[in-house]
Design a protein around this motif. Structure first.
Motif, PDB file in Angstrom:
ATOM      1  N   TRP A  88       0.755  -1.247  -0.051  1.00  0.00           N
ATOM      2  CA  TRP A  88      -0.459   0.016   0.516  1.00  0.00           C
ATOM      3  C   TRP A  88       1.437   1.608   0.037  1.00  0.00           C
ATOM      4  O   TRP A  88       1.869   1.357   0.689  1.00  0.00           O
ATOM      5  CB  TRP A  88      -0.951  -0.402   1.447  1.00  0.00           C
ATOM      6  N   LEU A  89       0.910   2.126  -1.149  1.00  0.00           N
ATOM      7  CA  LEU A  89       1.287   3.364  -1.208  1.00  0.00           C
ATOM      8  C   LEU A  89       0.489   4.841  -0.487  1.00  0.00           C
ATOM      9  O   LEU A  89      -1.043   4.689  -0.803  1.00  0.00           O
ATOM     10  CB  LEU A  89       1.913   3.659  -2.631  1.00  0.00           C
ATOM     11  N   LYS A  90       0.761   5.566   0.192  1.00  0.00           N
ATOM     12  CA  LYS A  90       0.885   6.804   0.529  1.00  0.00           C
ATOM     13  C   LYS A  90       1.432   8.236  -0.170  1.00  0.00           C
ATOM     14  O   LYS A  90       2.573   7.834  -0.715  1.00  0.00           O
ATOM     15  CB  LYS A  90       0.743   7.179   2.043  1.00  0.00           C
ATOM     16  N   MET A  91       0.469   9.242  -0.598  1.00  0.00           N
ATOM     17  CA  MET A  91       1.711   9.531  -0.542  1.00  0.00           C
ATOM     18  C   MET A  91       2.778  11.044  -0.511  1.00  0.00           C
ATOM     19  O   MET A  91       4.228  11.148  -0.794  1.00  0.00           O
ATOM     20  CB  MET A  91       0.408  11.472  -1.125  1.00  0.00           C
ATOM     21  N   ASP A  92       2.958  10.719   0.889  1.00  0.00           N
ATOM     22  CA  ASP A  92       3.844  10.862   1.604  1.00  0.00           C
ATOM     23  C   ASP A  92       5.378   9.704   1.006  1.00  0.00           C
ATOM     24  O   ASP A  92       6.373   9.964   2.190  1.00  0.00           O
ATOM     25  CB  ASP A  92       4.058  10.605   3.358  1.00  0.00           C
ATOM     26  N   CYS A  93       4.851   8.441   0.632  1.00  0.00           N
ATOM     27  CA  CYS A  93       5.951   7.559   0.501  1.00  0.00           C
ATOM     28  C   CYS A  93       7.123   8.466  -0.535  1.00  0.00           C
ATOM     29  O   CYS A  93       8.117   7.800  -0.942  1.00  0.00           O
ATOM     30  CB  CYS A  93       5.444   6.830  -0.050  1.00  0.00           C
ATOM     31  N   LEU A  94       6.333   9.559  -1.264  1.00  0.00           N
ATOM     32  CA  LEU A  94       6.887  10.230  -2.182  1.00  0.00           C
ATOM     33  C   LEU A  94       8.164  11.047  -1.657  1.00  0.00           C
ATOM     34  O   LEU A  94       8.678  11.722  -2.819  1.00  0.00           O
ATOM     35  CB  LEU A  94       6.224  10.577  -3.196  1.00  0.00           C
ATOM     36  N   GLY A  95       8.186  12.071  -0.568  1.00  0.00           N
ATOM     37  CA  GLY A  95       8.244  12.804   0.136  1.00  0.00           C
ATOM     38  C   GLY A  95       8.376  14.946  -0.533  1.00  0.00           C
ATOM     39  O   GLY A  95       7.280  14.747  -1.103  1.00  0.00           O
ATOM     40  N   GLY A  96       9.578  14.896  -0.659  1.00  0.00           N
ATOM     41  CA  GLY A  96       8.956  16.686  -0.961  1.00  0.00           C
ATOM     42  C   GLY A  96       9.116  16.255  -2.845  1.00  0.00           C
ATOM     43  O   GLY A  96       8.314  17.595  -3.377  1.00  0.00           O
TER      44      GLY A  96
END
Length: 414
Positions: free
Chosen positions: A77-85
């Motif tokens: 499962w992915l969250k938007m914050d997994c892409l960092g900045g």
């Protein structure tokens, strides 16, 4: 140069008789026809490219970030914050959002079909679907009451024998089992892109989260859209891939991710467009050759009709170079007339098709129900400039026939 231009401007193209005028009219008509074919070919190709590109990128994201490994339950499962900045550093107008795609089987009382149910974030831009909606409306997926609402294509409705307001038993396929939901058709779309229309069903992302057991604010995919050009898509894909690799090296515990480029996932269609580009290039070359041959023929007609004048000019001291330049400029006048007629006629025909769609197509073969056209003023201006330059160069050698005419024989020529 100024003297030859003056002479060319003050010598009428139709010297005498209807035969001369008729020959020049045919020359102007031939050039105009070639220009019409070239401009329409470019406009149709540009129209195809825009329409097909818009349809592909309406169904699928330009870039999709997906995990390269799976978790204990078979999903990561992915969250938007997994892409960092990375989200904050995206170019202006480019957006990233969570999405999910789940294979499923839809079954009605009369038939069944396999589909891909695409879970959409409530804040998704629905312009593409709204433009192709033929019945119903786009539901507000932010509301709990719309959790089991879907938007289905006209082709899928026809295959299943359902219509607006009907409910369909849908079985979502998992790694070892399936989950059933009864979904209601609240919108029907038709893009004429049958390869996608038969497969893609739009649904609520929260509903798919519950079906797959995904935690809130997570998904299986992160889609990036709003990239303006194909070059920017490739450049941004490489940039994000490099950032993800560096991030994984710096933080080995971070989820391994990769970037899927739409140019790879829809390579079949982009290759088809490239093949059409090749066909248009060949057609432009043939029409340019036709224009060149027409101009050379026109030059010979002008010379033969004015042999006496050539003799008089040479007897008065005009050089071969001056006389040649005069006839080249006269021939270029024919070219300009042909270009004007061809441009006006081509633009009129393109505008007629653009606003009336009078020429139909078979959507099963071409993914469109009419011939698409798009006026590219820069390309048209470039084409006209290229035709003028090419014609001026090609006329240099045939104009040497003037040098072979002696003044003594030319004055008495009948």
């Amino acid at each position: 140069m100024s003297l030859s231009l003056y002479r060319a401007q003050h010598i009428t193209l139709s010297h005498s008789g209807h035969r001369s005028s008729g020959g020049l009219a045919v020359a102007i008509g031939g050039i105009a026809l070639a220009v019409v074919v070239m401009i329409i070919s470019m406009s149709v190709m540009e129209g195809f490219r825009r329409e097909i590109r818009n349809k592909i990128m309406g169904f699928d994201a330009q870039l999709t970030i997906v995990p390269t490994a799976s978790g204990d339950d078979g999903n990561m499962w992915l969250k938007m914050d997994c892409l960092g900045g990375m989200i904050d550093s995206l170019p202006a107008g480019v957006t990233a959002e969570l999405a999910m795609r789940q294979p499923a089987i839809m079954k009605s009382s009369g038939d069944f079909t396999g589909v891909v149910v695409k879970g959409i974030d409530p804040g998704h831009n629905w312009d593409f679907i709204k433009q192709n909606l033929v019945a119903g409306a786009v539901p507000d997926f932010a509301a709990d009451s719309t959790e089991f609402h879907i938007i289905l294509s006209r082709l899928a409705c026809r295959d299943l024998g359902v219509t607006l307001g009907d409910r369909i038993d849908t079985y979502f396929l998992g790694s070892s089992s399936y989950r059933a939901r009864r979904l209601k058709v609240v919108g029907i779309y038709d893009t004429h892109f049958s390869d996608y229309d038969r497969q893609v069903v739009y649904a609520s992302l929260p509903m798919l989260r519950r079906v797959t057991g995904a935690p809130d604010s997570t998904s299986l995919l992160i889609e990036i859209t709003g990239i303006e050009t194909d070059e920017m898509i490739d450049a941004l894909a490489e940039q994000i891939s490099d950032t993800l690799r560096l991030r994984l090296l710096a933080h080995p515990s971070a989820p391994p991710l990769r970037v899927a480029n739409i140019h790879d996932s829809a390579a079949l269609y982009f290759n088809w467009l490239s093949l059409l580009d090749t066909n248009v290039t060949v057609l432009l070359a043939l029409m340019a050759l036709l224009s060149s041959l027409t101009l050379v023929s026109s030059l010979f007609i002008l010379v033969l009709r004015r042999v006496n004048m050539i003799g008089v000019l040479k007897a008065l001291g005009a050089s071969n170079r001056l006389v040649r330049r005069t006839f080249i400029l006269m021939t270029m006048r024919i070219l300009i007339y042909g270009l004007l007629v061809g441009n006006l006629l081509a633009i009129a025909l393109i505008s007629l098709q653009q606003y009336t769609a009078i020429l139909p197509l078979d959507p099963e073969a071409y993914y469109l129900d009419h011939v698409p056209v798009a006026l590219n003023w820069y390309a048209i201006a470039l084409l006209n400039a290229a035709v003028i330059l090419l014609s001026a160069v090609i006329l240099i050698l045939p104009s040497a026939i003037v040098s072979t005419i002696p003044p003594s024989r030319a004055i008495n020529y009948e």
